[in-house]
Design a protein around this motif. Structure first.
Motif, short mmCIF file in Angstrom:
data_model
loop_
_atom_site.label_atom_id
_atom_site.label_comp_id
_atom_site.label_asym_id
_atom_site.label_seq_id
_atom_site.Cartn_x
_atom_site.Cartn_y
_atom_site.Cartn_z
N ALA A 98 0.83 -1.21 0.00
CA ALA A 98 0.00 0.00 0.00
C ALA A 98 0.86 1.26 0.00
CB ALA A 98 -0.93 0.00 1.21
N VAL A 99 1.99 1.22 0.73
CA VAL A 99 2.89 2.37 0.76
C VAL A 99 3.52 2.57 -0.61
CG1 VAL A 99 4.74 3.51 2.00
CG2 VAL A 99 3.37 1.79 3.17
N ILE A 100 3.89 1.47 -1.25
CA ILE A 100 4.41 1.57 -2.62
C ILE A 100 3.37 2.22 -3.52
CG2 ILE A 100 5.16 0.25 -4.63
CD1 ILE A 100 6.32 -1.82 -2.62
N GLY A 101 2.12 1.81 -3.37
CA GLY A 101 1.04 2.41 -4.16
C GLY A 101 0.88 3.89 -3.92
N LEU A 102 1.04 4.32 -2.67
CA LEU A 102 0.94 5.75 -2.37
C LEU A 102 2.05 6.54 -3.04
CD1 LEU A 102 -0.07 5.54 1.40
CD2 LEU A 102 -1.54 6.16 -0.53
N HIS A 103 3.25 5.96 -3.08
CA HIS A 103 4.35 6.61 -3.81
C HIS A 103 4.00 6.73 -5.29
CE1 HIS A 103 7.91 7.26 -1.21
NE2 HIS A 103 7.38 6.31 -0.45
N VAL A 104 3.45 5.67 -5.88
CA VAL A 104 3.10 5.72 -7.31
C VAL A 104 2.05 6.81 -7.54
CG1 VAL A 104 2.12 4.44 -9.24
CG2 VAL A 104 3.67 3.28 -7.67
N ALA A 105 1.03 6.84 -6.67
CA ALA A 105 -0.03 7.84 -6.82
C ALA A 105 0.52 9.25 -6.72
CB ALA A 105 -1.10 7.61 -5.75
N ALA A 106 1.51 9.45 -5.83
CA ALA A 106 2.06 10.79 -5.62
C ALA A 106 3.06 11.20 -6.70
CB ALA A 106 2.73 10.85 -4.24
N GLU A 107 3.81 10.23 -7.22
CA GLU A 107 4.96 10.56 -8.07
C GLU A 107 4.75 10.33 -9.56
OE1 GLU A 107 8.04 8.21 -6.22
OE2 GLU A 107 7.52 9.03 -4.26
N PRO A 123 4.63 5.05 8.81
CA PRO A 123 4.67 5.97 9.95
C PRO A 123 4.57 7.44 9.56
CG PRO A 123 6.35 4.27 10.19
CD PRO A 123 5.77 4.12 8.82
N ARG A 124 5.03 7.79 8.37
CA ARG A 124 5.01 9.20 7.95
C ARG A 124 3.59 9.73 7.77
NH1 ARG A 124 9.56 11.76 6.33
NH2 ARG A 124 8.38 13.09 4.91
N LEU A 125 2.60 8.85 7.70
CA LEU A 125 1.21 9.31 7.59
C LEU A 125 0.67 9.80 8.93
CD1 LEU A 125 -0.38 6.54 5.34
CD2 LEU A 125 0.17 8.89 4.68
N THR A 203 10.56 8.45 2.31
CA THR A 203 10.46 9.87 1.95
C THR A 203 9.05 10.23 1.48
OG1 THR A 203 11.19 9.35 -0.31
CG2 THR A 203 12.89 9.98 1.30
N LEU A 204 8.06 9.40 1.78
CA LEU A 204 6.70 9.66 1.33
C LEU A 204 6.26 11.06 1.79
CD1 LEU A 204 4.14 8.40 -0.01
CD2 LEU A 204 3.40 7.79 2.31
N VAL A 209 0.58 13.03 -1.61
CA VAL A 209 -0.48 12.01 -1.60
C VAL A 209 -1.84 12.69 -1.63
CG1 VAL A 209 -1.55 10.18 -0.24
CG2 VAL A 209 0.94 10.29 -0.44
N ALA A 210 -2.02 13.70 -0.79
CA ALA A 210 -3.30 14.41 -0.72
C ALA A 210 -3.64 15.08 -2.04
CB ALA A 210 -3.27 15.44 0.40
N ALA A 211 -2.63 15.52 -2.78
CA ALA A 211 -2.86 16.23 -4.05
C ALA A 211 -2.98 15.30 -5.25
CB ALA A 211 -1.71 17.21 -4.29
N SER A 212 -2.78 14.01 -5.05
CA SER A 212 -2.78 13.06 -6.16
C SER A 212 -4.14 13.02 -6.86
CB SER A 212 -2.41 11.67 -5.66
OG SER A 212 -2.58 10.71 -6.69
N THR A 213 -4.11 12.80 -8.17
CA THR A 213 -5.35 12.64 -8.93
C THR A 213 -5.90 11.22 -8.84
OG1 THR A 213 -4.06 12.15 -10.92
CG2 THR A 213 -4.72 14.45 -10.55
N THR A 214 -5.12 10.30 -8.27
CA THR A 214 -5.58 8.92 -8.07
C THR A 214 -6.67 8.89 -7.01
OG1 THR A 214 -3.42 8.01 -8.64
CG2 THR A 214 -4.88 6.60 -7.36
N ARG A 215 -7.71 8.12 -7.25
CA ARG A 215 -8.74 7.90 -6.21
C ARG A 215 -8.15 6.94 -5.18
NH1 ARG A 215 -14.50 7.19 -6.05
NH2 ARG A 215 -15.05 7.42 -3.83
N ILE A 216 -7.81 7.45 -4.01
CA ILE A 216 -7.18 6.65 -2.96
C ILE A 216 -8.24 6.20 -1.97
CG2 ILE A 216 -5.50 6.67 -1.09
CD1 ILE A 216 -3.87 8.70 -2.75
N LEU A 217 -8.32 4.90 -1.76
CA LEU A 217 -9.36 4.30 -0.93
C LEU A 217 -8.71 3.55 0.23
CD1 LEU A 217 -11.26 2.86 -4.00
CD2 LEU A 217 -11.91 4.91 -2.71
#
Length: 275
Positions: A98-107, A123-125, A203-204, A209-217
């Motif tokens: 899931a953390v890897i996915g958040l990086h993809v969504a953000a980057e 933990p950075r969340l 470094t997440l 993440v909050a600004a990502s255009t991906t629908r994060i669920l």
């Protein structure tokens, strides 16, 4: 089996089914075969892509024993998706996945249309610095347990920290056995020694993440204790992206313990997300 050369490694991956592309990024020591019982319940609706994270099983490192950052893991996913589709993909990320996915969504804007982030170990969340430090200390202590007492002790302690039921009593019948083989032991060792380090050095950027255009669920398991670290991270993610929590069958590893019910819930959540 297909493979993809990426900087510093070769990734093993598997594609099954038909329909929109759904990438599953596994938890812990899980490789492309981890969700062997889940995938057949999804292939009627999705083309399911699973892979071995670099350092695990058949995904070979050019420098064995090197720690891969979570940003590098995300770059692997970016390259893997680009190799198999030119359309935005769906993703299920579990725990570390899931953390890897958040990086993809953000980057990598536009590469994921929706991400189900099941109990991210991130933990950075956590907004409170003391909470972050406490949970990072748990990961450091797990590494110490592994180095001093061995893998069985570390696996037991990891289950406690993440709220994982290891009894097998709460599971669907007829699951494919996944014994602690030599390959799984090697994967566990790499996961604890190296991927825990990657989490601690992550470094997440929550703002990205909050600004990502991906629908994060964000998602949690129905039986995961509400007091554990991974559930706290899921709720922090929900607050960050302004989205409610999705509850899935089983606990932290519900995708393996309850594959039929988990697949049904995942299909419903993804259908709603892209509607």
């Amino acid at each position: 089996m297909p493979s993809l050369a990426v900087p510093g490694a070769t990734l093993h991956y598997q594609l099954r089914g038909s329909g929109p592309l759904l990438l599953i990024s596994q938890s812990g020591e899980g490789d492309a075969d981890r969700t062997v019982d889940l995938v057949p319940h999804l292939t009627d609706s999705f083309t399911v892509l699973t892979y071995d994270r670099r350092g695990l099983s058949r995904s070979r490192l050019e420098q064995p024993g090197r720690t891969t950052s979570l940003a590098e893991h995300a770059d692997d996913v970016h390259r893997l998706l680009a190799a198999v589709t030119d359309e935005p993909a769906l993703m299920l990320g579990c725990s570390l996945g899931a953390v890897i996915g958040l990086h993809v969504a953000a980057e990598y804007p536009g590469q994921l249309s929706a991400l189900v982030a099941h109990e991210p170990v991130a933990p950075r969340l956590l907004p409170a610095p003391d909470d972050r430090k406490r949970h990072e200390a748990e990961l450091v202590e797990l590494q110490h347990t592994f180095r001093e007492e061995g893998l069985p002790a570390a696996v037991r302690e990891a289950a406690r920290v993440l709220g994982i039921d290891t009894s097998g009593k709460d599971s669907e019948p007829g699951l494919t056995p996944q014994p602690m083989s030599e390959r799984r032991r090697d994967n566990f060792a790499y996961f604890i020694e190296h991927d825990f380090g990657a989490i601690l050095q992550d470094t997440l950027d929550p703002a990205a993440v909050a600004a990502s255009t991906t629908r994060i669920l964000p998602a949690v398991g129905a039986t995961t204790p509400s007091t554990v670290f991974d559930v706290a991270c899921a709720h922090a993610l929900a607050d960050l992206v302004g989205c409610g929590i999705r509850v899935f069958p089983g606990g932290h590893n519900g995708n393996t313990s309850h594959p039929r019910a988990y697949a049904e819930r995942l299909r419903a959540v993804l259908t709603e997300a892209v509607r």
